[in-house]
Design a protein around this motif. Structure first.
Motif, PDB file in Angstrom:
ATOM      1  N   SER A  10      -8.495   9.600  -0.069  1.00 29.80           N
ATOM      2  CA  SER A  10      -7.222   9.051   0.415  1.00 29.80           C
ATOM      3  C   SER A  10      -6.117  10.044   0.087  1.00 29.80           C
ATOM      4  CB  SER A  10      -6.929   7.727  -0.291  1.00 29.80           C
ATOM      5  OG  SER A  10      -5.612   7.323  -0.025  1.00 29.80           O
ATOM      6  N   SER A  11      -5.278  10.337   1.050  1.00 29.45           N
ATOM      7  CA  SER A  11      -4.185  11.269   0.773  1.00 29.45           C
ATOM      8  C   SER A  11      -2.943  10.869   1.536  1.00 29.45           C
ATOM      9  CB  SER A  11      -4.580  12.678   1.182  1.00 29.45           C
ATOM     10  OG  SER A  11      -3.433  13.505   1.096  1.00 29.45           O
ATOM     11  N   ALA A  12      -1.809  10.937   0.829  1.00 31.12           N
ATOM     12  CA  ALA A  12      -0.550  10.588   1.481  1.00 31.12           C
ATOM     13  C   ALA A  12      -0.141  11.657   2.486  1.00 31.12           C
ATOM     14  CB  ALA A  12       0.537  10.411   0.432  1.00 31.12           C
ATOM     15  N   ASP A  13      -0.546  12.910   2.257  1.00 30.20           N
ATOM     16  CA  ASP A  13      -0.082  13.922   3.203  1.00 30.20           C
ATOM     17  C   ASP A  13      -1.062  15.061   3.489  1.00 30.20           C
ATOM     18  OD1 ASP A  13       2.433  14.666   0.763  1.00 30.20           O
ATOM     19  OD2 ASP A  13       0.392  15.378   0.804  1.00 30.20           O
ATOM     20  N   GLN A  14      -2.316  14.916   3.098  1.00 31.41           N
ATOM     21  CA  GLN A  14      -3.275  15.949   3.506  1.00 31.41           C
ATOM     22  C   GLN A  14      -4.091  15.427   4.681  1.00 31.41           C
ATOM     23  OE1 GLN A  14      -4.842  16.211  -0.348  1.00 31.41           O
ATOM     24  NE2 GLN A  14      -3.536  17.901  -0.987  1.00 31.41           N
ATOM     25  N   SER A  33     -16.205   9.213   2.612  1.00 29.27           N
ATOM     26  CA  SER A  33     -15.521   8.503   3.697  1.00 29.27           C
ATOM     27  C   SER A  33     -14.067   8.235   3.334  1.00 29.27           C
ATOM     28  CB  SER A  33     -16.243   7.193   4.026  1.00 29.27           C
ATOM     29  OG  SER A  33     -16.355   6.449   2.845  1.00 29.27           O
ATOM     30  N   LEU A  34     -13.324   7.917   4.352  1.00 31.99           N
ATOM     31  CA  LEU A  34     -11.897   7.634   4.188  1.00 31.99           C
ATOM     32  C   LEU A  34     -11.737   6.258   3.552  1.00 31.99           C
ATOM     33  CD1 LEU A  34      -9.031   8.653   4.888  1.00 31.99           C
ATOM     34  CD2 LEU A  34      -9.233   7.389   7.034  1.00 31.99           C
ATOM     35  N   TRP A  35     -10.877   6.175   2.524  1.00 26.88           N
ATOM     36  CA  TRP A  35     -10.637   4.857   1.914  1.00 26.88           C
ATOM     37  C   TRP A  35      -9.840   3.968   2.857  1.00 26.88           C
ATOM     38  CZ3 TRP A  35      -6.244   2.048   0.813  1.00 26.88           C
ATOM     39  CH2 TRP A  35      -6.480   0.835   0.125  1.00 26.88           C
ATOM     40  N   GLN A  36     -10.269   2.737   2.927  1.00 25.90           N
ATOM     41  CA  GLN A  36      -9.500   1.697   3.610  1.00 25.90           C
ATOM     42  C   GLN A  36      -9.648   0.434   2.793  1.00 25.90           C
ATOM     43  OE1 GLN A  36     -11.352   1.891   7.408  1.00 25.90           O
ATOM     44  NE2 GLN A  36      -9.896   3.420   8.143  1.00 25.90           N
ATOM     45  N   PRO A  37      -8.728  -0.499   2.880  1.00 28.34           N
ATOM     46  CA  PRO A  37      -8.881  -1.722   2.095  1.00 28.34           C
ATOM     47  C   PRO A  37     -10.252  -2.347   2.350  1.00 28.34           C
ATOM     48  CG  PRO A  37      -6.722  -1.663   3.142  1.00 28.34           C
ATOM     49  CD  PRO A  37      -7.490  -0.492   3.678  1.00 28.34           C
ATOM     50  N   GLY A  38     -10.916  -2.751   1.273  1.00 28.65           N
ATOM     51  CA  GLY A  38     -12.180  -3.478   1.407  1.00 28.65           C
ATOM     52  C   GLY A  38     -13.424  -2.612   1.562  1.00 28.65           C
TER      53      GLY A  38
END
Ligand code: NAP
Ligand code: GLV
Length: 310
Positions: A10-14, A33-38
């Motif tokens: 997870s990245s705020a700006d990358q 993988s990309l973090w997402q809620p849940g």
């Protein structure tokens, strides 16, 4: 080794489009993988300014990798207890810092701003050579980046001072340490470079009192965090003539708000938080090596001491 390792990113700006395949390639067999809620529980999080929800939900993490050197944003979050936070440890940043700071020191010392102005007005005019001995450079923070910067500046024969929390020995650098030696460090320096982590102890460290300790005609180079500098105090010290100017790469609010006095000050040079960028391939290689080391039960460099805040 990495077959069963799960990594959440997870990245705020990358750019996840390049980080996720990069991590996957460096850790064959891992699931990235990309973090997402849940999303399912991961073993490692690779993050920059992550949402609090990620830290609250991911309860099985073995470590959290910060894809930058500074962890001040991370330290403001509620971190899962007992999970190490591991920051970038150089990963190609120290050479960038060395070139940025040497450029700023030399640009000021050799009066390149003045020559640029002369060129614009068609003027051929030499300035009197300055003596390096009159321009001692003080580096606040002698860590991974500060030590490299101090040694690089010393290569140009400037006297160099360094300040750290614990005592240090760095060849070619006069070392000071601890709060009790800060004033002596400042009084021995004319150009000051900030490469401290931002912690409650270092917040606003460059203020009216400390700037007044610098030798007259002093110069500030801030490449750490904007909150190290009290903006109004820096402006007042420059406008009073005590300081000659500043080169600033970092700001309390980024992007620097339109209309802020730093934008148009004739003795201030600004850059957009770019002195040492996170380099994707070097950083991914470092994180992959560290994950392999942690999986093998080893300790790794760059583990943050939460009590110190860096
Ligand atoms: P580091 O290796 O942790 O070094 C920090 C240094 O600061 C150490 O020498 C430490 O002393 C000293 N220090 C910390 N607190 C202190 C205190 N209260 N009093 C005196 N000295 C203190 O960190 P780094 O990798 O060099 O990075 C430094 C900072 O640069 C990062 O935290 C980040 O904010 C900033 N940065 C900015 C950019 C940019 O693009 N502008 C890029 C990368 C990093 P000890 O050695 O005794 O522990
Ligand atoms: C950038 O500012 C970093 O901390 O890596």
């Amino acid at each position: 080794m990495t077959t069963s390792v799960r990594i959440t990113y997870s990245s705020a700006d990358q750019d996840e489009a390049s980080w996720i395949p990069g991590l996957q390639a460096a850790l064959p067999g891992a699931e990235v993988s990309l973090w997402q809620p849940g999303v399912p529980q991961a073993d490692y999080a690779v993050v920059w300014k992550p949402p609090q929800q990620l830290l609250d939900e991911q309860r099985g993490l073995k470590a959290i990798f910060n894809t930058g050197a500074g962890v001040d944003a991370m330290m403001k979050l509620r971190l899962p207890s007992g999970v190490p936070v591991i920051r970038l440890d150089d990963a190609g940043m120290s050479v960038q810092m060395a070139e940025y700071v040497c450029h700023a020191v030399i640009r000021h010392f050799r009066e390149f701003d003045g020559y640029e102005a002369d060129m614009a007005s068609g003027k051929w005019s030499f300035r009197k050579p300055r003596s390096r001995i009159d321009y001692p450079v003080g580096v606040l923070g002698l860590g991974v980046l500060g030590e490299r910067v101090a040694k690089a500046v010393a290569q140009f024969d400037f006297p160099v001072n360094g300040w750290s929390r614990s005592p240090k020995t760095v060849e070619g650098v006069q070392c000071f340490h601890g709060a009790a030696q800060l004033d002596a460090f400042l009084a021995a320096s004319r150009i000051v470079v900030c490469l401290l982590p931002l912690t409650p102890e270092t917040d606003s460290i460059l203020n009216a009192r400390t700037l007044a300790q610098l030798r007259p005609g002093g110069y500030v180079i801030n490449v750490a965090r904007g909150a190290h500098v009290v903006d109004a105090d820096l402006l007042a010290a420059i406008d009073s003539g005590h300081l000659a100017g500043a080169t600033l790469d970092v700001f309390r609010v980024e992007p620097l708000p339109k209309g802020h006095a730093f934008w148009s000050h004739p003795h201030i040079t600004i850059t957009p938080h770019t002195s040492a960028r996170t380099l994707r391939s070097e950083s991914i290689a470092q994180i992959a090596r560290k994950i392999a080391a942690l999986q093998g039960g080893q300790t790794v460099a760059g583990t943050v001491d939460a009590a110190r805040g860096y």
